[in-house]
Scaffold this active site. Sequence first.
Site, PDB file in Angstrom:
ATOM      1  N   SER A 120      -7.004   2.792   9.352  1.00  9.30           N
ATOM      2  CA  SER A 120      -7.361   3.070   7.967  1.00  9.30           C
ATOM      3  C   SER A 120      -7.833   4.499   7.756  1.00  9.30           C
ATOM      4  O   SER A 120      -8.335   5.143   8.684  1.00  9.30           O
ATOM      5  CB  SER A 120      -8.473   2.105   7.534  1.00  9.30           C
ATOM      6  OG  SER A 120      -8.961   2.388   6.245  1.00  9.30           O
TER       7      SER A 120
ATOM      8  N   ASP B  54      -8.749  -1.579  -0.207  1.00 10.65           N
ATOM      9  CA  ASP B  54      -7.611  -2.119   0.527  1.00 10.65           C
ATOM     10  C   ASP B  54      -7.389  -1.270   1.769  1.00 10.65           C
ATOM     11  O   ASP B  54      -7.860  -0.137   1.851  1.00 10.65           O
ATOM     12  CB  ASP B  54      -6.360  -2.108  -0.349  1.00 10.65           C
ATOM     13  CG  ASP B  54      -5.282  -3.060   0.152  1.00 10.65           C
ATOM     14  OD1 ASP B  54      -5.549  -3.769   1.143  1.00 10.65           O
ATOM     15  OD2 ASP B  54      -4.206  -3.096  -0.447  1.00 10.65           O
ATOM     16  N   THR B  55      -6.732  -1.837   2.749  1.00  9.30           N
ATOM     17  CA  THR B  55      -6.342  -1.087   3.942  1.00  9.30           C
ATOM     18  C   THR B  55      -5.159  -1.830   4.553  1.00  9.30           C
ATOM     19  O   THR B  55      -4.417  -2.485   3.835  1.00  9.30           O
ATOM     20  CB  THR B  55      -7.532  -0.932   4.910  1.00  9.30           C
ATOM     21  OG1 THR B  55      -7.144  -0.101   5.997  1.00  9.30           O
ATOM     22  CG2 THR B  55      -8.017  -2.266   5.456  1.00  9.30           C
ATOM     23  N   VAL B  56      -4.953  -1.742   5.851  1.00  5.97           N
ATOM     24  CA  VAL B  56      -3.893  -2.510   6.484  1.00  5.97           C
ATOM     25  C   VAL B  56      -4.435  -3.263   7.693  1.00  5.97           C
ATOM     26  O   VAL B  56      -5.311  -2.778   8.400  1.00  5.97           O
ATOM     27  CB  VAL B  56      -2.714  -1.621   6.954  1.00  5.97           C
ATOM     28  CG1 VAL B  56      -2.207  -0.757   5.814  1.00  5.97           C
ATOM     29  CG2 VAL B  56      -3.082  -0.756   8.139  1.00  5.97           C
TER      30      VAL B  56
END
Length: 430
Positions: free
Chosen positions: A369, A350-352
Site C-alpha cells: 500500500s 482502500d488498498t489492496v
Amino acid sequence: MIHSIRGTRGMAVAPHALAAQSALAVLREGGNAVEAMIAAAATIAVVYPHMNSIGGDSFWLVHLPGKPPGAIDACGAAAAAASIDWYRERGITGSIPFRGGVAANTVAGTVSGWGAAYELSRRTLKGRLPLTRLLEDAIHYAEQGIAVTASQARNTAGKQAELAAQPGFARTFLVKGAAPAAGSVFVQKRVGATLRRIARAGTDDFYRGALARAIAKDLKRAGSPLTLDDLAAHRARLRDPLSIAHSAGRLYNMTPPTQGLVSLLILGILDELDIRSVGPATADYVHLCVEATKQAFQVRNRYLTDPEYMTVDPRKLLSRSHIRELAAAIDMRQAAPWGAAGRRGVGPGDTVWMGVIDGAGRAVSFIQSIYHEFGSGVVLAESGINWQNRGCSFALDAGALNALRPGRKPFHTLNPALAQLKGGRTMVYG
C-alpha cells in the site's frame, strides 16, 4: 462462501485481473506461491496506480505445509531528520499534512519485501525463476500501457484539485490537465525503466545502488526529509506472526506496527462469545461484531505502535485471559460508546490485499500500500515512483502513543491474515 471456485494447480486472487493473471502464469511455469506473489505485487503496482506503487510498504504471511507460518515486515521507518522540531521549523505544528514532500517522510519498504521473499523462495523452496521473469509482466504493462479502469479515472478526477500541484503528479497522472478517460491507454515509461533496473540489478539497488541515489535526489527536491542514508539503513525483517487458538483452528496475522493484533482480538472475542450460535442476519450478530470491534480498538489506541516503543508484549494482549476480559465487558442490551477516534488517518479508505496458494499447498497472504489514494502525491522525476504518505499517521505531540521520532516505524492499518483450519485446510484472507 455462496459460490466457491476450486482448483488443483493453484489459485490467485487480486483486486485487478492482470495481477492475478501474473501470479497464475508463474504457477503454470512451475513457480511457487512466493514467486507468484512477487509477480502479482509488481503488476499491481503498475496496473492499480491510484492505490499502489513501489513507493509504499508491504507485509507478507507465508505458510509452508508442515511448518509454522512466517512473516516478512517490509515497512519503512521515518527519516533520521524527521522530528517534531523539523516540522516546527517549517511552520507545521498541528499535524503532518497528508500530501507533499513533508508527508513523504518514511522509507518505502515494499521492494525490500520482494527481495526478502525472493531469497526465501530460492533458499527454502528451491525457487528457480529469475527476478527478470517475475517482473516481466509489470515491465510490459508499464512500458506498453494498461487500460485505465473506472476506479483510476474516478479517483484521479476526485483528487485532482488536491494533488495537481504536487511534484510530478500532473505530469504522471493527468492527460492534458485532466484525468484520463476510463478505457484509454495509460503508459508509465519511467516506472518501466525503474522495474527493468530492479530486475537486472536486484532489489537492493532501490536502497543502496544507483537507483537509491536517484530516489534520494528527487525526494530532497520534493521537500522530503528522507536521505540516501535512510534508504541504505533499511532492511526487510523476517518475523514470527501473531496467532490465537480459535474454535475453527489457529489464526495468524502480522505483528505491530500493523493492526494484525486488532483483527485477531476481534475474532477471539467473537469466538469467546460463541457468535456461531447467533444467526448472521440478526441484530444480535451485528451488535456483537460492533462491540467486539470497539473493545479491540480500545486496546489498539492504548498500546499499538512501533514494537520498539510498545510497553507490553502484543502476545500478552492475545492471551486467553485478556480476551475473556474484553468479551465480558460487552453488554448484550446496550451499545458502548466509540470513545475518541484515537488514531489519526484511520477511516474510510482502500488498498489492496492479494492471496496465492500453489498446487503444493504453499500459501501467501499479502498487502502492499501507499496509504491514501496516490500516497503523498509526490512522483519522483527520474524513476516515476509515486511515494507513500504512511508517515502522516505520526503525531506531532511528543506525548502521543504514535509520536514522531527519527527512525520510528509508522502505525499501519494493513494486516494480511491466514488461518490453519481444523481438518487440515489453510485459508488466506484480508
